[in-house]
Enzyme design. Structure first.
Site, PDB file in Angstrom:
ATOM      1  N   LYS A  78       0.838  -1.144   0.222  1.00 52.39           N
ATOM      2  CA  LYS A  78      -0.101  -0.039   0.124  1.00 52.39           C
ATOM      3  C   LYS A  78       0.899   1.420  -0.044  1.00 52.39           C
ATOM      4  O   LYS A  78       1.930   1.240   0.355  1.00 52.39           O
ATOM      5  CB  LYS A  78      -0.775   0.012   1.143  1.00 52.39           C
ATOM      6  N   LEU A 179     -25.796   3.909  -0.633  1.00 55.59           N
ATOM      7  CA  LEU A 179     -26.423   3.622  -2.047  1.00 55.59           C
ATOM      8  C   LEU A 179     -25.290   4.390  -3.048  1.00 55.59           C
ATOM      9  O   LEU A 179     -25.573   5.111  -3.881  1.00 55.59           O
ATOM     10  CB  LEU A 179     -27.663   3.952  -2.249  1.00 55.59           C
ATOM     11  N   VAL A 182     -20.979   1.178  -5.088  1.00 56.88           N
ATOM     12  CA  VAL A 182     -21.194  -0.327  -4.964  1.00 56.88           C
ATOM     13  C   VAL A 182     -22.743  -0.528  -4.568  1.00 56.88           C
ATOM     14  O   VAL A 182     -23.165  -1.322  -5.130  1.00 56.88           O
ATOM     15  CB  VAL A 182     -20.265  -0.870  -3.986  1.00 56.88           C
TER      16      VAL A 182
HETATM   17  P1  NAD Z   1     -19.324   5.665  -2.447  1.00 59.70           P
HETATM   18  O1  NAD Z   1     -18.494   6.877  -1.855  1.00 59.70           O
HETATM   19  O2  NAD Z   1     -19.436   5.637  -3.765  1.00 59.70           O
HETATM   20  O3  NAD Z   1     -20.512   5.328  -1.703  1.00 59.70           O
HETATM   21  C1  NAD Z   1     -20.547   5.515  -0.369  1.00 59.70           C
HETATM   22  C2  NAD Z   1     -22.168   5.884  -0.134  1.00 59.70           C
HETATM   23  O4  NAD Z   1     -22.372   5.677   1.425  1.00 59.70           O
HETATM   24  C3  NAD Z   1     -22.534   7.281  -0.362  1.00 59.70           C
HETATM   25  O5  NAD Z   1     -23.747   7.008  -1.169  1.00 59.70           O
HETATM   26  C4  NAD Z   1     -22.676   7.980   0.931  1.00 59.70           C
HETATM   27  O6  NAD Z   1     -23.616   9.035   0.897  1.00 59.70           O
HETATM   28  C5  NAD Z   1     -23.064   6.919   1.612  1.00 59.70           C
HETATM   29  N1  NAD Z   1     -22.901   7.128   3.025  1.00 59.70           N
HETATM   30  C6  NAD Z   1     -21.797   7.832   3.750  1.00 59.70           C
HETATM   31  N2  NAD Z   1     -22.182   7.922   4.965  1.00 59.70           N
HETATM   32  C7  NAD Z   1     -23.339   7.226   5.340  1.00 59.70           C
HETATM   33  C8  NAD Z   1     -24.072   6.983   6.479  1.00 59.70           C
HETATM   34  N3  NAD Z   1     -23.652   7.483   7.678  1.00 59.70           N
HETATM   35  N4  NAD Z   1     -25.000   6.358   6.502  1.00 59.70           N
HETATM   36  C9  NAD Z   1     -25.652   5.859   5.281  1.00 59.70           C
HETATM   37  N5  NAD Z   1     -24.650   6.081   4.261  1.00 59.70           N
HETATM   38  C10 NAD Z   1     -23.821   6.690   4.124  1.00 59.70           C
HETATM   39  O7  NAD Z   1     -18.329   4.306  -1.815  1.00 59.70           O
HETATM   40  P2  NAD Z   1     -18.344   2.788  -2.877  1.00 59.70           P
HETATM   41  O8  NAD Z   1     -17.387   2.787  -3.829  1.00 59.70           O
HETATM   42  O9  NAD Z   1     -19.799   2.587  -3.145  1.00 59.70           O
HETATM   43  O10 NAD Z   1     -17.814   2.044  -1.387  1.00 59.70           O
HETATM   44  C11 NAD Z   1     -18.526   1.462  -0.444  1.00 59.70           C
HETATM   45  C12 NAD Z   1     -17.694   0.933   0.470  1.00 59.70           C
HETATM   46  O11 NAD Z   1     -16.962  -0.161   0.004  1.00 59.70           O
HETATM   47  C13 NAD Z   1     -16.623   1.535   1.101  1.00 59.70           C
HETATM   48  O12 NAD Z   1     -16.438   1.224   2.205  1.00 59.70           O
HETATM   49  C14 NAD Z   1     -15.296   1.198   0.054  1.00 59.70           C
HETATM   50  O13 NAD Z   1     -14.044   1.291   0.926  1.00 59.70           O
HETATM   51  C15 NAD Z   1     -15.653  -0.371   0.038  1.00 59.70           C
HETATM   52  N6  NAD Z   1     -15.184  -0.899  -1.150  1.00 59.70           N
HETATM   53  C16 NAD Z   1     -15.484  -0.312  -2.281  1.00 59.70           C
HETATM   54  C17 NAD Z   1     -14.846  -0.723  -3.523  1.00 59.70           C
HETATM   55  C18 NAD Z   1     -15.209  -0.329  -4.991  1.00 59.70           C
HETATM   56  O14 NAD Z   1     -14.743  -1.144  -6.092  1.00 59.70           O
HETATM   57  N7  NAD Z   1     -15.832   0.884  -5.084  1.00 59.70           N
HETATM   58  C19 NAD Z   1     -13.936  -1.993  -3.453  1.00 59.70           C
HETATM   59  C20 NAD Z   1     -13.818  -2.504  -2.015  1.00 59.70           C
HETATM   60  C21 NAD Z   1     -14.349  -1.880  -1.127  1.00 59.70           C
END
Ligand code: NAD
Length: 368
Positions: A78, A179, A182
């Site tokens: 990392k 939402l 992912v």
């Molecule tokens: P993103 O930022 O697109 O979506 C996160 C969503 O969570 C947003 O819509 C945000 O408004 C919402 N949110 C934030 N705080 C909140 C709360 N207190 N209550 C309810 N909703 C809340 O992120 P993402 O890419 O969809 O990733 C989501 C999670 O999955 C993260 O933890 C990320 O680290 C993990 N992840 C993502 C990927 C990827 O490929 N995008 C891969 C591995 C892990």
């Protein structure tokens, strides 16, 4: 304080300092038994260098386990850049970072993470080939949230099979927190399959979008506010937003039968995995469930191929099933079973690697 004791778990830690661009970064390589280290590059305004070091050491170790579970030919690494992504990012800074990555001579591959974007790595890639996850227009494999959300769906199927005897997603209730990239895709797939959803998000627009999508599909959506998402009567809680949400405050609120989602570091502490087990709640270890994105970027090494990525992502179903079974057989938490699974995979490859190196050395000795 930096000491060898502090980094004794790691193979290599590199401090990168470039006065011209203001780059201050740390690259940590945890373990390269399975292949060169792979891990994203995070940019944050860390208050101290110590905070940055702590973060990069923890995250790089996590990548070793994640790569082992996903069965990709990479080890764990990392990078962190100390700086404010809003003010300090520049093409030159990422080119300087790329030069440091190049200096590691193929031992470390990186790409986007919190605070950095795929476009930043278009600049870094001018200096090194050890970059993954650039935009499709630059030969990358595209939006990683697509395979990540698919992996969550396979994780949910494996969990349903374990709990209900059938992996059908139909007719079950799921509570989705977040939402975003992912969570929204997971919600759409579940609705297509006729599931009942509880959803929460701090972004009102995302809630409106999924509600109107539900009207076009066969499932249903109920909007839940704030922390109420932890205590719905859903069968499965699907965290897709924040880390640390399984903690002392939430653990007794869950009424669900399982927790399976994409959010990173869902357990505040390893003890919470044990507490979930005691409460009879099946936990899908996050680093297995959310590994679809990793599978996609790791696959870029062979040239982007959606078919191969799909095959790798589908395997999350089997891996998770194996973890659930081992947890049952050994009477340990699913997180502990997952960690054991990864450690024994690394150990078995270590033996194989040393066998091959031994043979190579023998050949060389014979030639001499
Ligand atoms: P993103 O930022 O697109 O979506 C996160 C969503 O969570 C947003 O819509 C945000 O408004 C919402 N949110 C934030 N705080 C909140 C709360 N207190 N209550 C309810 N909703 C809340 O992120 P993402 O890419 O969809 O990733 C989501 C999670 O999955 C993260 O933890 C990320 O680290 C993990 N992840 C993502 C990927 C990827 O490929 N995008 C891969 C591995 C892990």
């Amino acid at each position: 304080m930096l000491s060898f004791e502090r980094i004794s778990d790691h193979e290599q830690v590199v401090f990168c300092n470039d006065e011209d661009t203001g780059l201050k970064a740390i690259i940590a390589i945890h373990n390269t038994t399975l292949g060169p280290a792979l891990g994203g590059c995070r940019m944050r305004p860390y208050v101290t260098v110590d905070d940055a070091l702590e973060d990069v050491l923890r995250l790089s170790k996590g990548m070793t386990y994640k790569c082992a579970a996903a069965d990709v030919d990479f080890g764990g690494g990392k990078a962190v850049i100390i700086g404010d992504p809003e003010q300090d990012r520049s093409p030159e800074l990422f080119r300087a970072f790329g030069q440091f990555v190049e200096s590691l001579n193929g031992r470390f591959y990186t790409g986007t993470d919190m605070g950095t974007t795929p476009d930043d790595f278009v600049h870094a890639r001018k200096e090194t080939h050890c970059i993954v996850g650039v935009p499709e227009a630059y030969g990358g494999s595209g939006d990683s949230s697509v395979p990540t959300s698919l992996g969550v769906i396979y994780g949910l199927k494996a969990t349903n099979k374990m709990l209900f005897g059938s992996d059908s997603l139909f007719g079950k209730r799921y509570a989705i927190q977040g939402l975003g990239k992912v969570g929204y895709k997971v919600a759409e797939t579940l609705l297509e399959e006729g599931a009942e959803l509880y959803v929460s998000d701090i972004n009102h627009e995302a809630l409106l979008n999924i509600s109107s999508r539900a009207e076009q599909l066969s499932g249903s959506v109920k909007i839940v506010s704030g922390d109420d998402i932890y205590s719905t009567d859903a069968d499965i809680f699907v965290p897709c937003a924040l880390g640390g949400i399984i903690n002392d405050q939430t653990i007794n609120r869950f009424k669900c039968r399982a927790i399976v989602g994409s959010a990173n570091n869902q357990l505040l502490d390893l003890k919470h995995a044990e507490l979930l087990k005691n409460r009879g709640i099946l936990y899908g270890p996050d680093y297995i469930v959310n590994s679809g994105g990793l599978i996609q970027v790791a696959d870029e090494l062979y040239g982007p191929n959606k078919e191969r990525v799909l095959r790798g992502t589908k395997a999350i179903y089997e891996t998770l099933t194996e973890i659930y079974l081992q947890s049952n057989i050994q009477g340990i938490s699913t997180e502990a079973a997952a960690n054991d699974f990864c450690e024994s995979r690394i150990e078995s490859r270590k033996k194989r690697n040393s066998f091959f190196s031994h043979k190579k050395r023998l050949k060389w000795e014979v030639r001499c």
